[in-house]
Design an enzyme around this catalytic site. Structure first.
Site, short mmCIF file in Angstrom:
data_model
loop_
_atom_site.label_atom_id
_atom_site.label_comp_id
_atom_site.label_asym_id
_atom_site.label_seq_id
_atom_site.Cartn_x
_atom_site.Cartn_y
_atom_site.Cartn_z
N ARG A 120 30.71 46.17 41.02
CA ARG A 120 30.30 46.73 40.59
C ARG A 120 28.58 46.84 39.14
O ARG A 120 27.93 47.22 39.77
CB ARG A 120 31.99 47.13 39.09
CG ARG A 120 32.89 47.43 39.34
CD ARG A 120 33.23 48.75 38.84
NE ARG A 120 35.04 49.33 39.34
CZ ARG A 120 34.46 49.86 40.91
NH1 ARG A 120 33.59 49.93 41.12
NH2 ARG A 120 35.46 50.00 41.22
N GLU A 152 47.49 50.31 30.59
CA GLU A 152 46.60 49.74 29.77
C GLU A 152 45.84 51.47 30.63
O GLU A 152 45.06 51.69 31.55
CB GLU A 152 46.45 48.67 30.99
CG GLU A 152 45.16 47.69 30.40
CD GLU A 152 44.67 46.73 30.84
OE1 GLU A 152 43.88 46.78 32.70
OE2 GLU A 152 43.86 45.50 30.86
N LYS A 174 33.42 36.00 45.16
CA LYS A 174 33.62 37.54 45.14
C LYS A 174 33.55 37.89 44.06
O LYS A 174 34.72 38.07 43.34
CB LYS A 174 34.63 37.45 46.41
CG LYS A 174 34.77 38.49 47.18
CD LYS A 174 34.30 40.45 46.62
CE LYS A 174 35.41 40.43 46.19
NZ LYS A 174 34.41 41.77 44.52
N CYS A 203 40.20 42.10 28.55
CA CYS A 203 41.92 42.14 28.51
C CYS A 203 42.02 41.39 27.33
O CYS A 203 43.12 41.27 28.04
CB CYS A 203 41.92 40.99 30.29
SG CYS A 203 41.01 39.11 29.02
N SER A 256 43.08 43.71 37.44
CA SER A 256 44.13 44.73 37.49
C SER A 256 45.60 43.94 38.02
O SER A 256 45.32 43.13 38.65
CB SER A 256 44.00 45.99 37.74
OG SER A 256 43.72 45.56 39.55
N PHE A 270 35.00 43.44 37.05
CA PHE A 270 33.75 43.98 35.90
C PHE A 270 33.19 43.86 34.95
O PHE A 270 32.37 43.83 34.26
CB PHE A 270 33.47 45.66 36.44
CG PHE A 270 34.22 46.06 35.53
CD1 PHE A 270 33.74 46.09 34.30
CD2 PHE A 270 35.21 46.43 35.32
CE1 PHE A 270 34.28 47.17 33.07
CE2 PHE A 270 36.00 47.23 34.22
CZ PHE A 270 35.98 47.64 33.41
P1 NAD Z 1 39.99 45.12 39.27
O1 NAD Z 1 41.42 44.86 39.89
O2 NAD Z 1 39.81 46.42 39.77
O3 NAD Z 1 39.12 44.23 40.22
C1 NAD Z 1 39.00 42.88 39.77
C2 NAD Z 1 38.20 42.44 41.74
O4 NAD Z 1 39.15 42.52 43.09
C3 NAD Z 1 36.87 42.69 41.42
O5 NAD Z 1 36.04 41.89 41.99
C4 NAD Z 1 37.25 44.02 43.58
O6 NAD Z 1 36.76 43.96 43.53
C5 NAD Z 1 38.85 43.22 43.35
N1 NAD Z 1 39.46 44.03 44.48
C6 NAD Z 1 39.07 45.90 43.75
N2 NAD Z 1 40.45 46.94 44.82
C7 NAD Z 1 40.81 45.73 45.46
C8 NAD Z 1 41.80 45.46 46.89
N3 NAD Z 1 42.16 46.44 47.26
N4 NAD Z 1 42.33 43.89 47.69
C9 NAD Z 1 41.60 43.73 46.95
N5 NAD Z 1 40.41 44.22 46.33
C10 NAD Z 1 40.33 44.02 45.58
O7 NAD Z 1 39.82 44.82 38.20
P2 NAD Z 1 38.96 45.28 37.37
O8 NAD Z 1 38.96 47.19 37.26
O9 NAD Z 1 36.84 44.88 37.86
O10 NAD Z 1 38.63 44.60 36.23
C11 NAD Z 1 39.81 45.53 35.45
C12 NAD Z 1 40.47 44.74 35.02
O11 NAD Z 1 40.15 42.95 34.95
C13 NAD Z 1 42.24 45.28 33.68
O12 NAD Z 1 42.66 45.58 34.24
C14 NAD Z 1 41.65 44.20 33.42
O13 NAD Z 1 43.04 43.36 31.84
C15 NAD Z 1 42.07 42.52 33.70
N6 NAD Z 1 40.83 41.39 33.27
C16 NAD Z 1 42.17 40.91 33.18
C17 NAD Z 1 41.57 39.42 32.51
C18 NAD Z 1 42.85 38.26 32.01
O14 NAD Z 1 41.83 37.13 31.91
N7 NAD Z 1 43.94 38.59 32.26
C19 NAD Z 1 40.38 39.28 32.31
C20 NAD Z 1 39.57 40.07 32.75
C21 NAD Z 1 39.74 41.51 32.88
#
Ligand code: NAD
Length: 498
Positions: free
Chosen positions: A176, A382, A172, A280, A225, A148
């Site tokens: 949010r 985090e 995909k 991130c 995450s 998101f």
């Molecule tokens: P998230 O892991 O909750 O969601 C990311 C994606 O995964 C979304 O598209 C979501 O729909 C999907 N998803 C969520 N739950 C799932 C499940 N159980 N099974 C399969 N898919 C699922 O992350 P978020 O809250 O959207 O984003 C924040 C996180 O992303 C933080 O941990 C941040 O550090 C990380 N992030 C990392 C980077 C990087 O480059 N390392 C960049 C941006 C964000």
């Protein structure tokens, strides 16, 4: 109430799945619904991408690049509309939203170099009358799953490059804040992308699992995450897919006693509290080498944190908006409670912030902890909110040990005027992206982005040269045209030049 649809084979469709609420985090109100794909809807997108692949694969890279040139122009023309959509659903300020879009456009610019990127290598005369070349060929149908916190930039890390490499892409996005991502994909259609080369399918776990399990999907890029990154990496690679999965972070900034303090304070303010800490690459730990720099830092930071201009992201001239959801707000407040209970010194407390006129928004004010120790959950986890922790250490070596011992290794930086200290830090720190007097060392589009340790699962970083390797397969061709009228006898020894 309007529905954010899928974009499948160039058409907007609600599909046959469920829907979910999309909130405006500044007001706490439901603003839209988003379609959540079931397996049947996802299969339509996969079929669309598969049907578009043979022709797109044969399209000359220069023609693919021309689509990206038009796309870049459209993105620039629509900056205000895109920033507003990001801000309304994510909560970040308009200026911050425009910044993320600009960094995303850099990746489109890189993709415009497709003919150069895909040139491959050629060697004449590797043997008698034998030439050899290696070629970068597309993989086929590939998919991206995005978080998101950068609804414009992170998808733009992925599909422009994947597409100019000749692949067809299924995105995909986060459910949010899906509107800006869809809007941008529609601009790419307008730029002349053939139907099915990019499909956008919203959804949750059901949609993601359909992508993981589909044999037609050959590669998965994930950003989000760490627990979900690990899940997608292990389930995807188990099925023989190529996977790069970027996860969470805990980014430390080291302040050396000789740091230019005023500049370090400005850098930390932006890096810790910009985007409400939901980056991130946000700095969430300041490691102070010596009590003197720690005390001086706190003295300068405290009034600036208290003066942060916080409000609805869509208002101009603010420093910080709300967190993305009520759950995110409650989680961040829970961590602040835990920090107090575990004995850290709460210097600035953002828990009771109320934004007048936006009382139901998901706001938490800038928060500062001092005397944080490595076993506290505000240090280990985090938080993904506007919380900066100060850890005091006695030497650069102790600071580096602390960082190297942390499970995450996304970004880090050092503030110093000492070249020797900076050199040691860059050389030995176990983190993928390092800044020297640069708080958010996010690589430009022609370098690649990626963390170490539990911040990235996979062998290649995102975008730039690593992105090209990820989205292509190498083929090595060895070619010989025997001289007319010459005949060579069969050789049974392994052929060589010796
Ligand atoms: P998230 O892991 O909750 O969601 C990311 C994606 O995964 C979304 O598209 C979501 O729909 C999907 N998803 C969520 N739950 C799932 C499940 N159980 N099974 C399969 N898919 C699922 O992350 P978020 O809250 O959207 O984003 C924040 C996180 O992303 C933080 O941990 C941040 O550090 C990380 N992030 C990392 C980077 C990087 O480059 N390392 C960049 C941006 C964000």
């Amino acid at each position: 109430m309007s529905i954010v649809n899928h974009l499948i084979h160039g058409e907007l469709t609600v599909g046959t799945g469920r829907t979910a609420d999309v909130f405006n985090p500044s007001t706490g109100e439901v603003s839209k619904q988003v379609a959540l794909a079931d397996r049947a809807t996802m299969q339509q997108a996969i079929d669309s991408a598969k049907s578009a692949f043979p022709a797109w694969r044969k399209t000359p890279p220069a023609k693919r690049a021309q689509v990206m040139f038009r796309f870049k122009q459209l993105l620039e023309d629509h900056e205000a509309a895109i920033s507003k959509l990001i801000s309304e659903e994510h909560g970040k300020t308009l200026e911050d939203a425009a910044g993320e879009l600009k960094r995303g456009i850099e990746n489109v610019e890189f993709a415009c170099g497709a003919p150069q990127i895909l040139k491959g290598e050629y060697s004449r005369n590797v043997g008698p009358n034998i030439d050899a070349w290696s070629d970068l060929q597309p993989i086929g149908v590939v998919a991206g799953i995005t978080p998101f916190n950068f609804p414009a930039m992170v998808p733009l890390w992925m599909y422009p490059l994947a597409i100019v490499c000749g692949n067809c892409f299924i995105l995909k996005p986060s459910e949010r804040d899906p509107s800006s991502t869809l809007y941008i994909a529609q601009l790419l259609q307008e730029a002349g992308l053939p139907k099915g080369v990019l499909n956008v399918v919203h959804g949750d776990k059901e949609a993601v699992d359909a992508l993981i399990e589909a044999p037609e999907v050959k590669a998965l890029s994930f950003v989000g995450s760490t627990p979900i990154a690990e899940y997608i990496y292990s389930e995807g690679t188990k099925r023989g897919k190529r996977v790069q999965a970027l996860g969470g972070a805990k980014n430390h900034a080291v302040l050396m006693p000789d740091a230019d303090l005023d500049n370090a304070v400005s850098a930390l303010m932006g890096a810790a509290y910009g985007s409400c800490g939901e980056r991130c690459m946000a700095i969430s730990v300041a490691v102070c080498v010596g009590d003197q720099i720690a005390d001086a830092l706190i003295e300068k930071l405290t009034p600036q944190i208290k003066a942060l201009k916080i409000g609805a992201g869509t208002n101009c001239g603010l420093d910080m908006g709300p967190l993305v959801t009520a759950a995110a707000r409650d989680k961040v407040k829970g961590y602040i409670d835990a920090g107090v209970a575990q004995g850290a010194r709460l210097v600035v407390d953002g828990r009771d912030l109320v934004v007048s006129g936006n009382e139901n928004g998901y706001f938490v004010g800038g928060t500062l902890f001092d005397k944080v120790t490595p076993e506290m959950t505000i240090y280990t986890d985090e938080i993904f909110g506007p919380v900066l922790c100060i850890v005091r250490v006695g030497s650069l070596e102790q600071a580096m040990q602390l960082i190297n011992d942390h499970e995450y290794g996304n970004g880090t930086c050092i503030f110093t005027r000492d070249g020797e200290a900076a050199h040691l830090f860059c050389d030995e720190i176990e983190v993928g992206m390092v800044g020297v007097n640069v708080p958010l060392p996010v690589p430009v589009s022609y370098h690649s982005f990626g963390g170490w340790k539990r911040s990235l699962f996979g062998d290649l970083h995102a975008y730039g040269p690593d992105g090209v390797r990820f989205y292509t397969r190498k083929k090595a061709v060895t070619q010989r045209w025997p001289q007319r009228a010459s005949h060579e006898a069969a050789q049974f020894a392994f052929p060589s030049n010796n």
